[in-house]
Design a protein around this motif. Sequence first.
Motif, PDB file in Angstrom:
ATOM      1  N   ARG A 222       0.821  -1.207   0.000  1.00 54.65           N
ATOM      2  CA  ARG A 222       0.000   0.000   0.000  1.00 54.65           C
ATOM      3  C   ARG A 222       0.856   1.259   0.000  1.00 54.65           C
ATOM      4  O   ARG A 222       0.556   2.234  -0.701  1.00 54.65           O
ATOM      5  CB  ARG A 222      -0.925   0.006   1.213  1.00 54.65           C
ATOM      6  CG  ARG A 222      -2.067  -1.001   1.154  1.00 54.65           C
ATOM      7  CD  ARG A 222      -2.721  -1.198   2.519  1.00 54.65           C
ATOM      8  NE  ARG A 222      -3.094   0.060   3.128  1.00 54.65           N
ATOM      9  CZ  ARG A 222      -3.399   0.223   4.424  1.00 54.65           C
ATOM     10  NH1 ARG A 222      -3.349  -0.826   5.240  1.00 54.65           N
ATOM     11  NH2 ARG A 222      -3.734   1.399   4.899  1.00 54.65           N
ATOM     12  N   ALA A 223       1.919   1.236   0.796  1.00 48.12           N
ATOM     13  CA  ALA A 223       2.804   2.406   0.858  1.00 48.12           C
ATOM     14  C   ALA A 223       3.474   2.658  -0.484  1.00 48.12           C
ATOM     15  O   ALA A 223       3.554   3.799  -0.960  1.00 48.12           O
ATOM     16  CB  ALA A 223       3.855   2.198   1.945  1.00 48.12           C
ATOM     17  N   ILE A 224       3.932   1.590  -1.118  1.00 46.34           N
ATOM     18  CA  ILE A 224       4.564   1.734  -2.433  1.00 46.34           C
ATOM     19  C   ILE A 224       3.554   2.233  -3.468  1.00 46.34           C
ATOM     20  O   ILE A 224       3.892   2.988  -4.381  1.00 46.34           O
ATOM     21  CB  ILE A 224       5.186   0.391  -2.875  1.00 46.34           C
ATOM     22  CG1 ILE A 224       6.348   0.036  -1.940  1.00 46.34           C
ATOM     23  CG2 ILE A 224       5.655   0.446  -4.318  1.00 46.34           C
ATOM     24  CD1 ILE A 224       6.901  -1.361  -2.164  1.00 46.34           C
ATOM     25  N   ASP A 225       2.309   1.841  -3.289  1.00 46.71           N
ATOM     26  CA  ASP A 225       1.253   2.249  -4.222  1.00 46.71           C
ATOM     27  C   ASP A 225       0.790   3.681  -3.978  1.00 46.71           C
ATOM     28  O   ASP A 225      -0.030   4.201  -4.722  1.00 46.71           O
ATOM     29  CB  ASP A 225       0.063   1.280  -4.086  1.00 46.71           C
ATOM     30  CG  ASP A 225      -0.955   1.444  -5.192  1.00 46.71           C
ATOM     31  OD1 ASP A 225      -0.557   1.513  -6.375  1.00 46.71           O
ATOM     32  OD2 ASP A 225      -2.166   1.527  -4.875  1.00 46.71           O
ATOM     33  N   GLY A 226       1.316   4.319  -2.927  1.00 48.65           N
ATOM     34  CA  GLY A 226       0.993   5.724  -2.684  1.00 48.65           C
ATOM     35  C   GLY A 226      -0.015   5.980  -1.597  1.00 48.65           C
ATOM     36  O   GLY A 226      -0.509   7.108  -1.456  1.00 48.65           O
ATOM     37  N   ASP A 227      -0.343   4.966  -0.790  1.00 51.79           N
ATOM     38  CA  ASP A 227      -1.319   5.140   0.287  1.00 51.79           C
ATOM     39  C   ASP A 227      -0.668   5.914   1.432  1.00 51.79           C
ATOM     40  O   ASP A 227       0.216   5.393   2.134  1.00 51.79           O
ATOM     41  CB  ASP A 227      -1.809   3.772   0.754  1.00 51.79           C
ATOM     42  CG  ASP A 227      -2.833   3.871   1.874  1.00 51.79           C
ATOM     43  OD1 ASP A 227      -3.272   5.003   2.180  1.00 51.79           O
ATOM     44  OD2 ASP A 227      -3.191   2.831   2.457  1.00 51.79           O
TER      45      ASP A 227
END
Length: 398
Positions: free
Chosen positions: A306-311
């Motif tokens: 999620r963090a890598i996806d921009g969350d």
Amino acid sequence: MTERAEKHSSAEAAGDRTREDTTRRLERAMGALGTAVMARMDERLPWFRALSAEDRSWVGLVAQAGIAAFVEWFQHADEGKPTPNIEFFGTAPRELKRSISLQQTVDIVRVVVEVVDAQVDELAAPGGEDQLEQAVLRYTRDVAFAAAHVYAREAEVRGAWDARLEALIVDALVRGEVDDGLHSWAAALGWTSAPVMVIAGHAPEGKPETVIDRLRDRGRRSGLDLLAGVQGERLIVIVGGAENTAEAVRQVVPKFGPGPIVIGPEVPDLHTAARSARAALAGLRAACGWPDAPRPVHADELLAERAIDGDADARAQLIENVYVPLAGTPLLDTLATYLEQGTSLEATARLLFVHPNTVRYRLKKITELTGYQPTEGRSAFTLQVGLILGRLSESALP
């Protein structure tokens, strides 16, 4: 005119006179019949005694209106006049139809029949007893059917309105618009459940209405409070009041289509459910980054993806859980070196000029502080992402 025709005409005339005499008797007895019906309901129907004084008064008016409608219909029944529908039920407010069930309405009709039947000999003109009794049976039968039709129509309208409110609640949570309107809609649906969690996945094939109806049916049979919405290809389910989270999820999962299913974190109430919805939907978007993820998977297990996806929520959570507890301590350097050296204890110890047992001790402390185990593949990956995000956040500070 033949003798048979004369006899038939004479019989019809006699029947008309009897009907007119009976009608006059009924008109005079309407008040007494209404009072007798109320007394019988109070005696026979426990649910009637439990009603408020206002609702009891409305029921009395409805019963009185029904008796008056019968008298008016009976006067012309021989002319082939159809039995009326229950327009007289409209004398009561809409709230009464919600507080009195169809079965209770049938109870009222049954009491009216019993009261009239008990007084047929007094109410009917001489020779008109059978005529009155048959009319009462026909009238009350058709009124019962008409009542069922009214309740079915009310249920259909109510169901459509409830479905609209449910869709609005799901949409508001997805967009993060939690305000007084959301709580008003939830209150209208009788939603008081806590705690709450949001589950997101792909919708199965079929009409959205059918998908949601199946979910509601599963929820009722499982004793769960559910709100659901289909948005494009996504199916979003809000589960409330589950005593056993794992069991609740197990009941809901079969109703999703193929693909990942993500469980948002449990939150105290509907007001904070937007956070659970954000996490579940962000996890659903990022789930493709972990092809071997379990089904279902908790959103917190996808923090790195999620963090890598921009969350932004996942990034903040990783920094808070991973970087902040280790910052300013030797544990941070130990973790960074351990990960950079391919999780080799010996290589890490050589670079840090410490004994391998010291590295082991520090890795254990890292696990205690962060909840992630550096020696395990998925945890090591999450720690690596958290470490990078923490460094980036510090470099961004003025």
